[in-house]
Design a protein around this motif. Structure first.
Motif, short mmCIF file in Angstrom:
data_model
loop_
_atom_site.label_atom_id
_atom_site.label_comp_id
_atom_site.label_asym_id
_atom_site.label_seq_id
_atom_site.Cartn_x
_atom_site.Cartn_y
_atom_site.Cartn_z
N PHE A 1 0.82 -1.20 0.00
CA PHE A 1 0.00 0.00 0.00
C PHE A 1 0.86 1.26 0.00
O PHE A 1 0.39 2.34 -0.35
N ALA A 2 2.12 1.13 0.41
CA ALA A 2 3.02 2.29 0.41
C ALA A 2 3.25 2.81 -1.00
O ALA A 2 3.63 3.96 -1.17
N ALA A 3 3.02 1.98 -2.01
CA ALA A 3 3.15 2.43 -3.39
C ALA A 3 2.09 3.49 -3.72
O ALA A 3 2.27 4.27 -4.66
N HIS A 4 1.01 3.52 -2.95
CA HIS A 4 -0.08 4.47 -3.20
C HIS A 4 -0.09 5.62 -2.19
O HIS A 4 -0.31 6.77 -2.57
N ILE A 5 0.17 5.31 -0.92
CA ILE A 5 -0.01 6.33 0.12
C ILE A 5 1.25 6.57 0.94
O ILE A 5 1.23 7.38 1.87
N GLY A 6 2.34 5.90 0.62
CA GLY A 6 3.59 6.13 1.32
C GLY A 6 3.58 5.59 2.74
O GLY A 6 2.56 5.08 3.23
N PRO A 7 4.69 5.70 3.45
CA PRO A 7 4.77 5.15 4.80
C PRO A 7 3.91 5.89 5.81
O PRO A 7 3.39 5.28 6.76
N HIS A 8 3.72 7.20 5.63
CA HIS A 8 2.89 7.95 6.58
C HIS A 8 1.42 7.55 6.44
O HIS A 8 0.70 7.42 7.44
N GLY A 9 0.98 7.36 5.21
CA GLY A 9 -0.40 6.92 5.01
C GLY A 9 -0.63 5.53 5.55
O GLY A 9 -1.67 5.25 6.17
N LEU A 10 0.33 4.63 5.33
CA LEU A 10 0.18 3.26 5.83
C LEU A 10 0.16 3.25 7.35
O LEU A 10 -0.63 2.52 7.97
N GLY A 11 1.02 4.05 7.98
CA GLY A 11 1.02 4.13 9.43
C GLY A 11 -0.30 4.67 9.96
O GLY A 11 -0.81 4.20 10.98
N ALA A 12 -0.88 5.67 9.27
CA ALA A 12 -2.16 6.22 9.68
C ALA A 12 -3.27 5.19 9.58
O ALA A 12 -4.15 5.10 10.45
N PHE A 13 -3.25 4.37 8.52
CA PHE A 13 -4.24 3.31 8.37
C PHE A 13 -4.15 2.32 9.53
O PHE A 13 -5.17 1.89 10.07
N ALA A 14 -2.94 1.94 9.89
CA ALA A 14 -2.76 1.01 11.00
C ALA A 14 -3.30 1.59 12.30
O ALA A 14 -3.93 0.88 13.10
N LEU A 15 -3.07 2.88 12.52
CA LEU A 15 -3.58 3.54 13.72
C LEU A 15 -5.11 3.53 13.74
O LEU A 15 -5.72 3.23 14.78
N ILE A 16 -5.72 3.84 12.62
CA ILE A 16 -7.19 3.88 12.56
C ILE A 16 -7.77 2.49 12.80
O ILE A 16 -8.77 2.34 13.53
N ILE A 17 -7.16 1.46 12.22
CA ILE A 17 -7.65 0.09 12.44
C ILE A 17 -7.56 -0.27 13.92
O ILE A 17 -8.49 -0.85 14.50
N ALA A 18 -6.43 0.06 14.55
CA ALA A 18 -6.26 -0.26 15.97
C ALA A 18 -7.22 0.53 16.85
O ALA A 18 -7.58 0.08 17.95
N ALA A 19 -7.64 1.71 16.37
CA ALA A 19 -8.51 2.57 17.18
C ALA A 19 -9.95 2.11 17.21
O ALA A 19 -10.70 2.46 18.14
N LEU A 20 -10.37 1.33 16.24
CA LEU A 20 -11.79 0.96 16.13
C LEU A 20 -12.35 0.32 17.41
O LEU A 20 -13.39 0.75 17.91
N PRO A 21 -11.68 -0.70 17.98
CA PRO A 21 -12.25 -1.29 19.19
C PRO A 21 -12.02 -0.46 20.46
O PRO A 21 -12.64 -0.72 21.48
N VAL A 22 -11.16 0.54 20.38
CA VAL A 22 -10.85 1.35 21.57
C VAL A 22 -11.71 2.61 21.62
O VAL A 22 -12.27 2.96 22.66
#
Length: 486
Positions: free
Chosen positions: A151-172
């Protein structure tokens, strides 16, 4: 254990989760555990001050554990620089942790924990750019060997890191059960395109040029020792002489034992060993009172052709910020070059004739995702020469390799890497290591130049779309707050 101590212990644990997700351990699911625990700690912080302390503690724990290699350069010459090692680690960890403290404080001050979903990635972008930037250890790098990395090919490392944060935030920050379910669906949605992309990888062309990547395995404390320098040079010559001959030979960073200006006989020796094959050589050179960390193209006739000078230098390693002031305090650069290096003009391509053009990256330059473009156009491949002996043998060389893998993914270009010691590697345009030489090994690998992909979205747009999306997300999280004020 009282509540305050338990809170602090959990902050340390969250930081260690993040560290264990990075190379060399690479336990990538711990990224989500670290984010989820961090967000829970933010929600439980009693005040904005406690929230800032929470963010700082998590960050300090993470950076201290993942950047432990930072002490290694100071131990090369213990008598001169050893006293600086603990201050370097503490200062680096504590200073970088301030970038994490700020978004936690703002989110708590606003009373909008969800705003951290935009603020934290924006703070990581700031860490990557402010004061020349230090983007080492972005959370996206934990996914290097997974389909998610594509996915970094589309959104770079900052975008991928943000996606991971959002996914982790859903149950919290939302509903626990629904959040876990949606998070798993999001992971599948994130991984499926990456798996498909990897499955459609192009084959290396049958007539692809063969490039030899050499590794002399010179420990940093011996690299410039006159008793050992001939040993390392002979290893390089042996690798250069080996048959069958490739189309290009690459020597790693600062592998020439003389200053380039004064190395006529040495260069002729290398050219004789190469027997008509051009050689790219990491070298030091000078112009007047300025020294440069360079990559020079040695032509078949033994003459030096194009020379590239490293433009993004390592603070304290290759130059001393506020040199006049800090030198009075007993500080100096870690390199053996008196006075440090001067910076080159910027990214530029090296023309390698029938092989195509290469974008050279010298050591530290490979950690900056936003500096992979040259005004001269798109290269055929990325070429990384480095001296990872500075980083020790534990985490640093492996983390450096992972960042090189991401540069290949982001640009859709193969990356060839020649290291003084570990880890010399051929990386395809999907970031996969096709062949490599391990730490502590001398020798070479001959690799057929992998095929490039079409220019990626990230290579065209950089971080701008992700930054705009994060700013929009921040505005959305503030809407209830603004409505309440009205």
């Amino acid at each position: 254990m009282n509540a305050r101590r338990r809170h602090f212990a959990l902050c340390i644990l969250a930081g260690l989760f993040f560290a264990a997700a990075q190379a060399p351990l690479g336990i990538w699911p711990l990224v989500f555990a670290g984010f989820a625990l961090s967000l829970w700690l933010l929600k439980s912080a009693a005040s904005a001050k406690r929230a800032a302390w929470t963010g700082w503690s998590i960050g300090a724990s993470y950076f201290a554990a993942s950047l432990i290699w930072i002490i290694e350069p100071f131990l090369v010459d213990v008598a001169t620089h050893g006293w600086m090692a603990p201050f370097a680690l503490a200062g680096m960890a504590g200073g970088l942790a301030l970038f994490w403290a700020l978004p936690f404080w703002i989110a708590a001050r606003l009373g909008r924990p969800a705003s951290i979903l935009a603020l934290w990635p924006l703070a990581e972008y700031a860490r990557s750019t402010v004061l020349t930037g230090f983007p080492w250890g972005l959370q996206a790098y934990a996914f290097a060997d997974t389909p998610f990395a594509q996915f970094a090919a589309h959104i770079g490392p900052h975008g991928l890191g943000a996606f991971a944060l959002i996914i982790a935030a859903l149950p919290v920050l939302w509903d626990r059960r629904k959040g876990i379910a949606f998070g798993l669906l999001a992971l599948i949605a994130l991984g499926a395109p990456g798996t498909l992309r990897l499955g459609n990888a192009p084959e290396t062309a049958n007539d692809a040029p063969i490039i030899r990547l050499t590794q002399p395995n010179a420990p940093q404390h011996q690299k410039w020792d006159r008793d050992y320098m001939p040993i390392f040079f002979k290893r390089q010559i042996a690798a250069t002489e080996a048959k069958p001959k490739p189309d290009l030979i690459v020597w790693p960073e600062t592998s020439l034992p003389n200053w380039l200006n004064d190395a006529e006989r040495t260069l002729l020796h290398i050219a004789d060993a190469a027997a008509g094959v051009p050689v790219l050589i990491g070298a030091q050179r000078y112009e007047g009172l300025n020294a440069f960390n360079s990559l020079a193209l040695l032509r078949a006739d033994g003459q030096v052709g194009q020379v590239y000078d490293k433009h993004h230098l390592v603070p304290f390693g290759e130059y001393l910020p506020l040199g006049t002031v800090l030198s009075r305090l007993g500080m100096s650069t870690l390199t053996e070059t008196f006075g440090g290096f001067a910076a080159g003009q910027g990214p530029e391509l090296i023309d390698l004739g029938p092989i195509g053009t290469a974008l050279p990256l010298i050591c530290y330059e490979a950690v900056f995702p936003d500096q992979m473009q040259s005004p001269e156009g798109r290269p055929a491949f990325l070429l990384h020469v480095t001296n990872d002996a500075w980083f020790g043998t534990w985490s640093g060389p492996y983390q450096h390799l992972v960042q090189a893998q991401f540069r290949a993914i982001e640009q859709g270009l193969p990356l060839l890497r020649s290291a003084n010691t570990g880890i010399t590697a051929a990386i395809d345009a999907h970031g996969r290591v096709l062949d490599s030489l391990a730490l502590g090994v001398s020798g070479y690998i001959d690799t057929a130049l992998p095929s490039p992909l079409a220019p990626t979205l990230y290579s065209r747009t950089g971080d701008i779309p992700v930054l705009l999306a994060l700013l929009f997300l921040f505005a959305v999280t503030l809407m209830p707050y603004v409505s309440r004020k009205d």
